[in-house]
Every structure is written in structure tokens, then in C-alpha cells.
Enzyme design. Sequence first.
Site, PDB file in Angstrom:
ATOM      1  N   PRO A   2     -37.047  32.463  46.548  1.00  0.00           N
ATOM      2  CA  PRO A   2     -36.889  31.581  45.598  1.00  0.00           C
ATOM      3  C   PRO A   2     -35.188  31.299  45.442  1.00  0.00           C
ATOM      4  O   PRO A   2     -34.157  31.951  45.813  1.00  0.00           O
ATOM      5  CB  PRO A   2     -36.835  32.781  44.256  1.00  0.00           C
ATOM      6  CG  PRO A   2     -37.908  33.753  45.272  1.00  0.00           C
ATOM      7  CD  PRO A   2     -37.617  33.822  46.418  1.00  0.00           C
ATOM      8  N   GLU A   3     -34.946  30.051  44.870  1.00  0.00           N
ATOM      9  CA  GLU A   3     -33.820  29.576  44.769  1.00  0.00           C
ATOM     10  C   GLU A   3     -33.250  29.615  43.058  1.00  0.00           C
ATOM     11  O   GLU A   3     -33.880  30.149  42.592  1.00  0.00           O
ATOM     12  CB  GLU A   3     -33.798  28.214  45.233  1.00  0.00           C
ATOM     13  CG  GLU A   3     -34.440  28.179  46.781  1.00  0.00           C
ATOM     14  CD  GLU A   3     -34.284  26.479  47.214  1.00  0.00           C
ATOM     15  OE1 GLU A   3     -33.513  25.812  46.751  1.00  0.00           O
ATOM     16  OE2 GLU A   3     -35.091  26.207  48.173  1.00  0.00           O
TER      17      GLU A   3
END
Length: 293
Positions: A2-3
Amino acid sequence: MPELPEVETVRRGLQPVMEGAKIVTAEARRGDLRFPFQPDFAKRLQGQTVTGLGRRAKYLLADLGSGDVLLMHLGMSGSFRVIKPEHETTPGEFHYPRGKDSVHDHVVFHMSSGAEIVFNDPRRFGFMKIIARGKLDAEPHLKDLGPEPLGNAFDAAMLARACANKKTSLKAALLDQRVVAGLGNIYVCEALFRAHLSPRRLAATLATRKGEPTDHAKRLVEAIHTVLNEAIRAGGSSLRDHRQTSGELGYFQHSFQVYDREGEPCRTGGCEGVVKRFVQNGRSTFWCPKCQR
């Protein structure tokens, strides 16, 4: 992984049920995730009020009344869901059922509001760690992070200074968390496309010989701001394992201009190019060779 937009979406989903509430009890249902839990992990959380919930790069930070900070990282497949007495999730167009994954519910916070916050992580690459606030700046996971890309300090001049004299590619520089914190493969590809800059371009070309930002740096910072804000509003991209705390998928994958569009026409007006893919530093890079220079 996840960014920044995915982690920020999770933070905003947890904030209403965590901030101002007390952790009545905490459960760690196994001895470790990516790292072992601290021996007194659950005990140190019990009875603590969450005074604030923030984010630094891809990390969540819960400020506790004790003066400690709970550092949380989602890893590859980690996600939170909120269970309230009246319902577990908020259904939506992209609602994803969660009940079958309960074997991977590794951490549970029982809140004074009556809500339960459950951390689910099938691959167990996430982690949680309690840190004294006074020692946060020395925390190995945080101390070398660069500026926040949506922070007031991040501008073309700062990016140019960070990239001046670098011998690496522009994409590699943007993925370096010491240069700018929180960016990952998806949003770097998207930002470079929108700025019409090649991922192979030398990072040093963002600065003049005097260290001043070039037009390339100005365009790139604007593109980074735009793509991150759009993704946050859309709830993230929800590729593979990521889910919002409500159980819904994010919508931003429907707005990809270049990522995962290999072989499709370029979406830049007037460009007749085709999106290509190549492997760069071990990761897939998507770009249009015709309009990204």
C-alpha cells in the site's frame, strides 16, 4: 505494498472510531507479524486514550495518553476493519466480504466506543510497535524519511536540491524514501506520465547547474500533488489485497492513465503512442515512449 493514498485512506477511516476513544483491551493473537510483538505490547495499550491518529509516509501513528506512540505498518496485505454493534462494514459498489479471512485477524483493539478495530494480515508482513514519543525521531523506520509529498515544505526547489548530482534514473530517485516519503511504484508511474517525463531520465535534470529547479521539476511536483490528491479522494487503488476500513475497494484504479495499461493507446491528447512496460529496478514501469521525454 500500500502506498501513501491507501494508508491515508485507512487513517481517515480509523480516525472517527479511534481518536478520543480509549483502548479498553488489546489482543495480539500471535507472537509476531513481520517482527515479534513487544512482550508488554497489549498491557501498554490497555486503558490508553488515543489522542491523535497521524500518518508519516506509509506508517500510521497513534498518539497515546501515556506519551507513547503506536507505530503501525500494513505490510503487503494488512488491512483494518471496524466492527460496530450495529454493523461490521459499510456496503458500497465495490464492497468486499471479510468474514472468511478471520483466521488472519491477528490484532484486535476493543474501544470504549463499543467498536472493535481488527487488523487482518494474511502474509504477516505488517507490524506494530510502541515507541516513546521522545524517541520517535531516532526510530529506524522513520528517521531517514524524506519530506511528505503533500506537505507545505515539498516543492520544486526541494525536489531539485534532493536530485541534484544524482546519477540514478528519475523513477529510482522518486522511489527513494529519503528523497520523498510515501511514493511507490503506482503513483510514480502515474506522476511521471502526467508530467510527460521519462522514467529513464536522469534525476539530476530536475536541477540547473546552479541547483535551481527546472521546468521539469515544477511539472513533476504539480503532477505528484494532483495524482496523490485524486487517489486519496477515490479511496486509493485497492490493487490486490488493499481494502478501505469499510471493506470497500478504492476507485482510483479506474483513473489510471498509464499504470497496468501495457499495449493500450496513450491517453495524452494528440499522442498516437502506445503504453509500454519494462522492468526497472526490479519493478514494472509503464510509460509512453512517445510523449514522455
